[in-house]
Write a protein that holds these residues in place. Structure first.
Motif, PDB file in Angstrom:
ATOM      1  N   PRO A 188       0.811  -1.227   0.000  1.00 10.69           N
ATOM      2  CA  PRO A 188       0.000   0.000   0.000  1.00 10.69           C
ATOM      3  C   PRO A 188       0.843   1.275   0.000  1.00 10.69           C
ATOM      4  N   MET A 189       2.003   1.238   0.641  1.00  8.16           N
ATOM      5  CA  MET A 189       2.839   2.435   0.685  1.00  8.16           C
ATOM      6  C   MET A 189       3.792   2.499  -0.505  1.00  8.16           C
ATOM      7  N   ARG A 192       6.007 -12.322   4.928  1.00  6.20           N
ATOM      8  CA  ARG A 192       4.686 -12.191   4.320  1.00  6.20           C
ATOM      9  C   ARG A 192       4.376 -13.428   3.486  1.00  6.20           C
ATOM     10  N   PHE A 234      -2.546   8.080   5.991  1.00  7.38           N
ATOM     11  CA  PHE A 234      -2.347   7.117   7.072  1.00  7.38           C
ATOM     12  C   PHE A 234      -1.801   7.817   8.316  1.00  7.38           C
ATOM     13  N   GLU A 271      -1.011  -2.768   8.389  1.00  3.30           N
ATOM     14  CA  GLU A 271      -0.878  -3.035   6.957  1.00  3.30           C
ATOM     15  C   GLU A 271      -2.257  -3.163   6.299  1.00  3.30           C
ATOM     16  N   ALA A 287      -3.633   0.232   5.830  1.00  2.60           N
ATOM     17  CA  ALA A 287      -2.992   0.895   4.688  1.00  2.60           C
ATOM     18  C   ALA A 287      -3.520   0.311   3.375  1.00  2.60           C
ATOM     19  N   GLU A 288      -3.730  -1.016   3.363  1.00  6.10           N
ATOM     20  CA  GLU A 288      -4.263  -1.640   2.149  1.00  6.10           C
ATOM     21  C   GLU A 288      -5.669  -1.137   1.849  1.00  6.10           C
ATOM     22  N   ALA A 316      -5.293   2.181   0.383  1.00  6.20           N
ATOM     23  CA  ALA A 316      -4.837   2.105  -1.007  1.00  6.20           C
ATOM     24  C   ALA A 316      -5.990   1.730  -1.917  1.00  6.20           C
TER      25      ALA A 316
END
Lengths: 550, 364, 137
Positions: free
Chosen positions: A478-479, A488, B259, B278, B281-282, B285
């Motif tokens: 996302p970043m 992951r 964020f 995360e 954030a996803e 996005a």
């Protein structure tokens, strides 16, 4: 315009000041009788004496125009249609009426013949230019030879002839011919004919010796040249289609007996069209040839489609770094076992990208293939592979994993050896993800290599995942700047327990692709080796079964 | 060739019954039974097209639904899908399914980024049954590969499948590329919105709600060659304002900025684990991705629809959905110089507010 | 997709006696690997009496397989030239890739005696060192 420029004899007349005007003028009364005319009109229409009915002495179109103009009252149309025009004595005139106070109409006739000729020529030229532009964009849009031939035949039949044939030089014995009738759809056929039987056709298809467009006597044309139901042929012209230094083919144009035959101008025009069609057809042919060559060369470099071998499930998927390529620096292979032996899986990554890297993968894959008799001794294989790859000119190395897999009972015994490659991961039935205990040196750069092999047993439904670092080093998220990473990947795999080999491979590639978004990436390959779930075990997931059968 | 007049199920069976049985087998991961069910139905004379569209397609729909509603996990969803794939393969090789080629050539593919291949696969099989020559190129196909394929094969039509709205800009590029080389495009899939509204917007030559409709449409009238003077920007003149481009290009930094601001605004985020951060954030996005898509299409419903759906999902996940309002607010602050984005964000904020207040009024 | 500018690796050279130190600042990858190999090669050819080549990696960003290939190539050439290679101030990601690929020992503890017993490299040494005027800066 001599005959409109009559001499002035009459005295100027207050009521009729146009006696000497250079344009013919006729004054006509309400009843359609001619009242006066000027000198120019007398030259143009000698019969038009005053008193005569207009309808008797002037062309019908002018008489008809007069009737619409002089209508009195609300029906009158003093500013009548400005487009009134017609032919008088072989020339073209525009007629401009002006209604006078006494109700009579003065008709001015302006010779428009030359204008009209120029306009016609311009119109025709524009139409041709538009046609050529349309032909160019239709032809340029495709690199498919068949489609180019379709467009050529169809457009020629639309504008140049009653029917057209686009013929390509043949590769085999049969001649590809696309036939199109005006207003019809192009149709492809393959003719077992000798082009040399048609005058000019053989040369046109060979591209040598150069021949001009050529008329042939319709009566000598072979039957296949004339579309079914076409009727009597008036004229046939065969035009070579010039290619890029190679023959592109020939265009055959047919006109019916009742259609005019080709004028010189039309022939020139047909040649212009043929030049475009020929260029497009030869480009398409070159593209097809290049594609065919690439296809053959690439076939050996493409990763194979994997499936079950000797009771062990294999699945693999590859994504090259560039979306327009299909090969790159990652590779994998499964060499099926001979009876009772283990199948050998190799997955690896050579340094570099694209075609150059792909060629090196080809070398590695064939070397490994040749070393298959030694497949149960991974160290030996790797050492020989290393020697084969060592090259003093560069240090382009490869990292890889060798895996030997064999079904014993319903379990799969694995031997795994990493040569400087990311460690294979094992997904256990409960979702635990383990790293195989193997390490080793990359091959192709250092003289002495060593490696440690790990032995692993997969229970039914468990699997082993081999991957290249394109997956774990996929940068995105996302970043946008985070590596996908080992952790992951392990987390994702832990959710894959019980999935089919195919499913896991696809899932991992999907997660990596989604992590990446549209960002650039390295080659990415994944291979999964799985012990198939046995039938009675396959339904063991009580949670699912209970829901739908309980 | 088979005539598609369902139900063509002999022995008093109905497609619904077979579908139920197949769903059970697929969810249980029982490939063997799944294949056997379908093979037996074919042996007994069931119509293959009906099995594809009235049995396998609804089963796949149910599998997707089970997954969306969190009743099965990703592994089960994959397993069920791959069983459906294998059932389709088994159907294709069954002796009762004779296919001879009587029509033209069609390329069937999923757009780049589309991983759900099954709808395209079903369409391929149905078109094969109807006598077309099919090149099935599968999921996630980069447009350059599609175009190279079309040059080589000279297909008469391309059928493109897309289920994810955020792939619509990519889909538009694929549609335009096919048309530019003179190949008409039929599109289908959930991405194209209710009644296929986005299909038209993106200049597709045809749209069909499902495989049967697509096959019928192609049988009725061939798609004509697209106009070659067409420019993709003519479909979407609003793109000239560059809002789509700028939002897309800066999406990483937008996620980061919003964020960080959210962390200041919502103290409970300090308790979040790395994984939760995360996820957040996803989510962020994907909100930005939908916003960009809405900007591309100039369609605010697409965004408000997505926000409504997100609110439901967050609630289902036990995440406080009220974080959506500050998110939209912060995004609007960042994008205050973008008139269309501002308008779309405002509409979404209204939707969330309405939803929130109407839910607050309801007894849970 | 854009190709990053080739200058995203900066090399700074410090010469002291029989030592050359090259400081790396930036990514060592597909696009920049040749830059480092060329620089190191140039130093080796230009200084027959060189004893030590220090690659100072403190400023190293990303390193990929082509980057590792560059280090291996340099190691091969220093070995052939009897020069000792030192990879100094290695960041964690460099150590990681060295360990993963089994090249850690090879690159961090090269034989101090140089090219002994390595005929392939010896052959290269003769080709390579004294007769490459074009490789000099």
């Amino acid at each position: 315009m001599d005959h409109t420029r009559a001499r002035t004899i009459a005295e100027p007349d207050a009521d009729f000041p146009w006696g000497a005007a250079p344009y013919p003028v006729l004054v006509v009364d309400v009843d359609g009788a001619l009242v006066r005319r000027n000198d120019a009109a007398a030259v143009l229409l000698p019969q038009a004496a005053p008193g005569a009915p207009l309808v008797d002495v002037a062309p019908a179109w002018l008489a008809a125009a007069h009737r619409t103009v002089h209508l009195p009252g609300p029906y009158g149309a003093p500013d009548a249609d400005p487009g009134l025009s017609g032919v008088i004595g072989g020339r073209r005139f525009e007629a401009h009426p002006s209604v006078r106070d006494d109700g009579t109409v003065a008709w001015w006739l302006v010779d428009d013949t030359d204008h009209q000729l120029v306009r016609d020529a311009l119109h025709k030229e524009r139409k041709r230019t538009a046609f050529l532009a349309k032909a160019s964009s239709a032809l340029l849009s495709t690199l498919n030879l068949g489609r180019c031939m379709d467009v050529t035949a169809q457009m020629a039949a639309e504008c140049l002839a009653d029917a057209a044939l686009a013929i390509a030089p043949s590769r085999g014995r049969r001649l590809p011919v696309v036939t199109c009738l005006r207003g019809g759809m192009p149709e492809l056929s393959h003719r077992s004919v000798d082009p040399d039987d048609v005058p000019g056709l053989g040369e046109a298809l060979r591209g040598f010796p150069p021949v001009p467009a050529r008329w042939i006597d319709p009566s000598t044309a072979p039957q296949w040249l004339v579309p079914e139901g076409f009727g009597p042929v008036g004229s046939i012209v065969i035009t070579p289609l010039p290619g890029h230094g190679v023959p592109a083919g020939a265009l055959v144009l047919l006109r019916r007996a009742k259609t005019d035959s080709f004028s010189d101008e039309e022939e020139v025009f047909a040649r212009l069209f043929a030049a475009r069609a020929g260029a497009a057809m030869s480009a398409a042919r070159l593209y097809a040839e290049q594609t065919a060559i690439t296809e053959v060369l690439m076939r050996e470099l493409l990763p194979p489609t994997l499936h079950q071998v000797s009771g062990v499930d294999f699945a693999g998927r590859y994504r090259p770094s560039a979306d327009h390529e299909r090969i790159g620096g990652d590779f994998y292979d499964v060499h099926p076992a001979t009876e009772g032996e283990a199948s050998l899986v190799a997955l690896g990554d050579v340094c570099g990208k694209g075609l150059e890297a792909a060629v090196l993968t080809g070398k590695i894959r064939s070397t490994l293939h040749a070393l298959l008799p030694l497949a149960d001794d991974h160290q030996r294989m790797l050492s020989l592979l290393n020697t084969a790859l060592l090259n003093s000119h560069h240090a382009r190395f490869a990292t890889l994993v060798l895996a030997s897999a064999v079904l014993r009972g319903n379990e799969v015994d694995l031997k795994l050896t990493s040569a400087g490659h990311p460690t294979p991961l094992i997904i256990r039935g409960d979702g635990t993800v383990e790293e195989a205990d193997t390490r080793g040196t990359l091959v192709g750069a250092i003289r002495e290599v060593s490696a440690r092999t790990a032995a692993v047993t997969l229970a039914p439904g468990e699997c082993c995942v081999l991957y290249t670092d394109g997956i774990t080093e996929a940068k995105g998220g996302p970043m946008g700047d985070v590596l996908f990473g080992d952790e992951r990947l392990k987390r994702a795999l832990s959710a894959c327990a019980g999935m089919t080999a195919e499913g896991i491979v696809e899932h991992v590639q999907m997660l990596a692709a989604q992590w990446l978004g549209n960002r650039r990436h390295d080659d990415m390959a994944v291979v999964v080796i799985a012990a198939p779930r046995t039938h009675h075990l396959s339904a063991v997931n009580g949670h699912t079964r209970g829901r739908f059968t309980g | 060739m088979s005539i598609s007049t369902p139900p063509a199920f002999p022995c008093g069976g109905r497609p619904e019954q077979l579908a139920d049985q197949l769903l059970n087998a697929a969810l249980a991961g029982d490939e063997h039974s799944a294949i056997e069910l379908v093979v037996r139905a074919l042996d007994e004379g069931a119509d293959p097209e009906s099995i594809l569209l009235d049995v396998i397609a609804p089963v796949q729909g149910k599998v997707g639904q089970e997954w969306a509603e969190n009743r099965i996990n990703v592994a089960q969803e994959h397993a069920a899908t791959s069983i459906n794939e294998r059932v389709i393969t088994a159907l294709g090789v069954h002796p009762a399914v004779g296919t001879s080629i009587t029509r033209g050539r069609i390329t069937v593919a999923c757009v780049d980024g589309e991983w759900h291949a099954l709808p395209a696969r079903l369409l391929s099989e149905v078109l094969k049954l109807r006598g077309w020559r099919i090149d099935y190129l599968g999921a996630q196909l980069p447009t350059p590969h599609l175009i190279a394929h079309l040059h080589t094969t000279g297909a008469d039509v391309v059928a493109l499948s897309s289920s994810i709205a955020t792939r619509l800009p990519t889909t538009h590029a694929a549609i335009s590329a096919c048309q530019a080389i003179g190949v008409p495009v039929l599109v289908g899939g959930a991405a194209f919105g209710p009644a296929g509204r986005y299909a038209k917007l993106l200049g597709a030559d045809a749209w069909a709600p499902d495989a049967r409709a697509a096959a019928d449409q192609l049988a009725r009238s061939p798609l004509s060659r697209p106009q070659l003077d067409h420019q993709p920007i003519d479909d979407l003149p609003h793109l000239a304002d560059q809002e789509y481009t700028l939002v897309t290009r800066n999406s990483d930094s937008l996620v980061r900025t919003v964020f960080a601001a959210l962390e200041d605004a919502l103290p409970f985020m300090n308790e979040y684990s790395d994984l939760q951060r995360e996820r957040t954030a996803e989510d962020l996005a994907s909100i930005i991705e939908f916003l960009a898509t809405a900007l591309y299409l100039d369609d605010e419903d697409l965004f408000t629809g997505f926000i409504t759906w997100t609110a439901q999902v967050l609630t289902a996940r036990g995440v406080p959905a009220q974080s959506l309002r500050p998110t939209l607010h912060l995004l609007a602050l960042e994008l205050k110089d973008f008139p269309r984005a501002t308008r779309i964000l405002r509409a979404a904020t209204r939707t969330v507010t309405t939803r929130h207040s109407s839910e607050a009024g309801k007894p849970a | 997709m854009t190709t990053p500018p080739p200058d995203h690796l900066r090399l700074t050279r410090v010469d002291t006696g029989d030592r050359v130190r090259i400081e790396l600042d930036g990514d060592l990858d597909h696009d920049t690997a040749d830059l480092l190999v060329n620089e190191a090669t140039a130093q080796l050819s230009a200084r027959p009496g060189l004893g030590h080549l220090h690659l100072h990696c403190g400023g190293l960003g990303m390193i990929d397989s082509m980057g590792l290939s560059a280090l291996l190539m340099i190691s091969r050439r220093t070995t052939a030239a009897g020069v000792r290679l030192h990879l100094e101030d290695r960041p964690a990601n460099l150590d990681r890739i060295l360990r993963l690929t089994g090249t850690f020992d090879h690159l961090t503890a090269p034989s101090p005696t140089g090219a002994a017993g390595d005929s392939a490299y010896e052959e290269e040494a003769t080709v390579f060192r004294p007769t490459r005027p074009d490789a000099g800066t």
